[in-house]
Write an enzyme that holds these catalytic residues in place. Sequence first.
Site, PDB file in Angstrom:
ATOM      1  N   GLY A  32      -0.623  15.058 -18.528  1.00 42.06           N
ATOM      2  CA  GLY A  32       0.301  14.791 -18.197  1.00 42.06           C
ATOM      3  C   GLY A  32       0.521  13.020 -18.167  1.00 42.06           C
ATOM      4  O   GLY A  32      -1.051  12.304 -18.306  1.00 42.06           O
TER       5      GLY A  32
ATOM      6  N   ALA B 274       2.700   7.520 -15.594  1.00 39.16           N
ATOM      7  CA  ALA B 274       1.724   6.059 -15.055  1.00 39.16           C
ATOM      8  C   ALA B 274       0.726   6.000 -14.484  1.00 39.16           C
ATOM      9  O   ALA B 274      -0.276   5.802 -15.555  1.00 39.16           O
ATOM     10  CB  ALA B 274       2.460   5.672 -13.550  1.00 39.16           C
TER      11      ALA B 274
ATOM     12  N   CYS C 139      10.982   4.480 -12.744  1.00 38.07           N
ATOM     13  CA  CYS C 139      11.726   3.680 -12.024  1.00 38.07           C
ATOM     14  C   CYS C 139      13.480   2.238 -12.487  1.00 38.07           C
ATOM     15  O   CYS C 139      13.770   2.589 -11.669  1.00 38.07           O
ATOM     16  CB  CYS C 139      10.592   2.513 -10.719  1.00 38.07           C
ATOM     17  SG  CYS C 139       9.872   3.451 -10.362  1.00 38.07           S
TER      18      CYS C 139
ATOM     19  N   THR D  96     -11.477  16.521  -8.398  1.00 34.98           N
ATOM     20  CA  THR D  96     -11.039  17.713  -8.183  1.00 34.98           C
ATOM     21  C   THR D  96     -12.132  18.895  -7.994  1.00 34.98           C
ATOM     22  O   THR D  96     -13.648  18.544  -7.661  1.00 34.98           O
ATOM     23  CB  THR D  96     -10.301  18.551  -8.874  1.00 34.98           C
ATOM     24  OG1 THR D  96     -10.913  19.353 -10.000  1.00 34.98           O
ATOM     25  CG2 THR D  96      -9.174  18.230  -9.131  1.00 34.98           C
TER      26      THR D  96
ATOM     27  N   ASP E 280       1.384  11.459  -8.278  1.00 35.67           N
ATOM     28  CA  ASP E 280       2.081  12.358  -7.312  1.00 35.67           C
ATOM     29  C   ASP E 280       1.667  13.200  -6.661  1.00 35.67           C
ATOM     30  O   ASP E 280       1.984  13.994  -5.316  1.00 35.67           O
ATOM     31  CB  ASP E 280       3.896  12.649  -7.697  1.00 35.67           C
ATOM     32  CG  ASP E 280       4.347  10.769  -7.749  1.00 35.67           C
ATOM     33  OD1 ASP E 280       3.642  10.152  -8.011  1.00 35.67           O
ATOM     34  OD2 ASP E 280       5.278  11.333  -8.270  1.00 35.67           O
TER      35      ASP E 280
ATOM     36  N   TYR F 218       4.172 -23.256   0.540  1.00 38.57           N
ATOM     37  CA  TYR F 218       5.258 -24.019   1.811  1.00 38.57           C
ATOM     38  C   TYR F 218       6.349 -25.256   0.518  1.00 38.57           C
ATOM     39  O   TYR F 218       5.491 -26.251   0.660  1.00 38.57           O
ATOM     40  CB  TYR F 218       5.497 -24.536   2.911  1.00 38.57           C
ATOM     41  CG  TYR F 218       6.127 -25.730   3.312  1.00 38.57           C
ATOM     42  CD1 TYR F 218       7.229 -25.171   3.677  1.00 38.57           C
ATOM     43  CD2 TYR F 218       5.934 -26.605   3.955  1.00 38.57           C
ATOM     44  CE1 TYR F 218       9.092 -24.868   4.103  1.00 38.57           C
ATOM     45  CE2 TYR F 218       6.924 -27.232   4.558  1.00 38.57           C
ATOM     46  CZ  TYR F 218       8.647 -26.863   4.340  1.00 38.57           C
ATOM     47  OH  TYR F 218       9.249 -27.948   4.838  1.00 38.57           O
TER      48      TYR F 218
END
Length: 810
Positions: free
Chosen positions: A7, A10, A42, A271, A281, A425
Amino acid sequence: MKHVIIGGVAGGATAAARIRRADENAEIVLIDKGKYISYANCGLPYYIGGVIKSRDKLFVQTPEAFSRRFNIDVRTQNEALAIDTARHEVSIRRADGTTYTETYDRLLLSPGADPVRPPLEGIDTEGIFTLRNVDDTDRIHQYLTTHRVNHAVVVGGGFIGLEMAENLHHAGAAVSIVEMADQVMAPVDFSIASHVHRHLMDKGVGLLLGKGVEKFAQEEGRIKVFLNTGETLTADLVLLSIGVRPSTSLAKEAGIELGARGIKVNKYLQTSSPDVYAVGDAIEYEHPIAGGPWLNYLAGPANRQARIAADNMVFGNREEYEGAIGTSIAKVFDITVGATGLAAKHLKRMGVPYLTSVTTSSSHAGYYPGAFNITLKLTFAPDTGRIYGAQCVGVEGVDKRIDEIAMLIKQGGTVRDLVKTEQAYAPPFASAKDPVAIAGYVACNTLDKVMPIITWRELAAADTSAVRLVDVRTPEEYALGTIDGAVNIPLDDLRGRLGELGKEDDIVVFCAVGLRGYLAQQILLGRGYKQVRNLSGGYKTYALATQKVESVAEQPCTCDTNRPESCGNMVQLDACGLQCPGPIMRLKQTMDGMAAGQMVEVKATDPGFARDAESWCRSTGNRFVSKESANGYHTVVIQKQEACSAPETPAQGARRDKTLIMFSDNLDRALATFVLANGAAATGGKVTIFFTFWGLNVIKKRNKPSVAKDFFSRMFAWMLPSDSTKLHLSKLSMFGMGDLLMRHIMRKKNISQLEELMQQAMDNGVELIACQMTMDMMGISREELIDGVTVGGVATYMDRADNAGVNLFI
């Protein structure tokens, strides 16, 4: 060492590059069943909507360039079929259907997630799509190019669904959103989502909340969408954005342990098979705040996980993953919505005690052009004040506030840390009191029980007949809408009207966003009232959360503006930066000088102005022509009607005039008098203010001519204020310090000074009458009063009062 990565995008691509930087001699194989290994997932909705013009800009790296730069064996259109963890082998199928086996020393799983596509009747009908990858994007883009799409239906109101709704709208389609829940954007609470509901409706997007899809059918070349309510929609394109599921089948078949929903990993992203790691995901880990299994479908955490997993694969398990708290953000047309941590509804579901605060502040200094409101909601522990989550909605500045709070949450920060945070600021970027600091102050007041609150949901469910609802906004704001059963006692009048409230009453005070409600609450508590609660977030939050959600989709306007072509000579009015009722007052003043039939276009930054303008038109009889919003600016067009066309209820009758007697020379009472007068003038009818005794000091000139006076007249002149700039507050004047502070606060909040309000009143036709008898007694001559004042007696006032429906003594 040989590393195989299943895969890209990302997780996988980032890990591959990190492994190469850590070990120049490692053998790295990256396999992906798609054509692309590194693209801007995205950005896909924005290419469909035409915001991103070039498809090529979606790609971060091509497989060839990535392979050459990092010396990685990149194999696209190669699908992993099975993993043998005992033999350290992966079975792979090529694009031509042939298979082969690849060995590994370390294996990384980055399979991602798959879009949910429920087995509904007709779901394979042409024109129904999901959006997850480049291939999906190409199919949708091609369909839009070759088909006329007048109406699109988006099923699901999550982030992708809303982004696609916006971009399909930009592409020229009328868009309806169907969402099974009672709100869009599941990560945020209903009160924050209600801002999105309002904005979507303002943009003409249809909302069907609390409704689901039962089936699809094709009729006459279009798609029929059947809802579980019996309703049907007809569309030319349907986008399914129901959600995604972790892609876990490969791991499951390999005997790798799964959690409740995803691939279970430990703190090293390892894992149950020691040489197999997983990121992105598909993985499940413990939530850093609440504990328990947690999934997170976001690119930022996936990239961080990839870096950590890569280091642990190369160097051994040396870096722990702290977990992600779900920091997310989305653009919905002109507004931005951000969230981090746990929302109130999630905490409630988990049984975790919490408190909330809701504040509304300016994104930057109010006096600098382009300041927009930001609404910020916090959830935090009721004992320690530890921040659980934050949600923010506004036009600009949402991202940096959410990012600041996300950092504090991950460090275990409390609401007290919010007020310690330093922000850069300057007027174009922030305020001296940043929205994050203001949120911290309010949350601390709630935590310390200084400010007992009631939420909009608690109030909506309460028996209001047993509660005294006190609206402390101005009469002008009150007239444009309030909570049923509320009595209007403006904040500046509260001390003089305490007799209207019982000290044992259950009192709920509210203003627009909460600040004036807090001040009123402190007055009442300080005067011995037992139970006083402030409505959290004020009337704006309540009104949005209880609004009626409409469900009509409108075709987008393709012209530059929604103004009618026949509008002729349009008057332009800029009301940006003004607070309510400033824009309405400016509108009324402008229309007074216009002829019947002429139109005015008003531009404002207050998101509630369009609705206020509609209410004003209903009360005055003027015609509300159109409204539009773009980039946070709200523009309305109103046509002036004949004066006689203003609607009146039988209770109003013909007595629309108002009279006020100004007896005091206190600064706060003078301000209240002219706010009332301006508000009354804006809604029609003649308004008269009669100045007597000390009230005459309010209308004295600042630069007075030399006038001969006797001893007593000189004594009065010496003891009394010389003009309006010398007036003192009735309370907390503090030898003039309080007076200066009040004027400073008014300037900072862009609220008109007394002298400006007086001028506005005269410009709006308010009649100012000075009492002749009191002038004679105090030795005040006509020349000493401001221009435009009429000198008269009691008879003059009584003549005006006889025709008035309202008479006030101040």
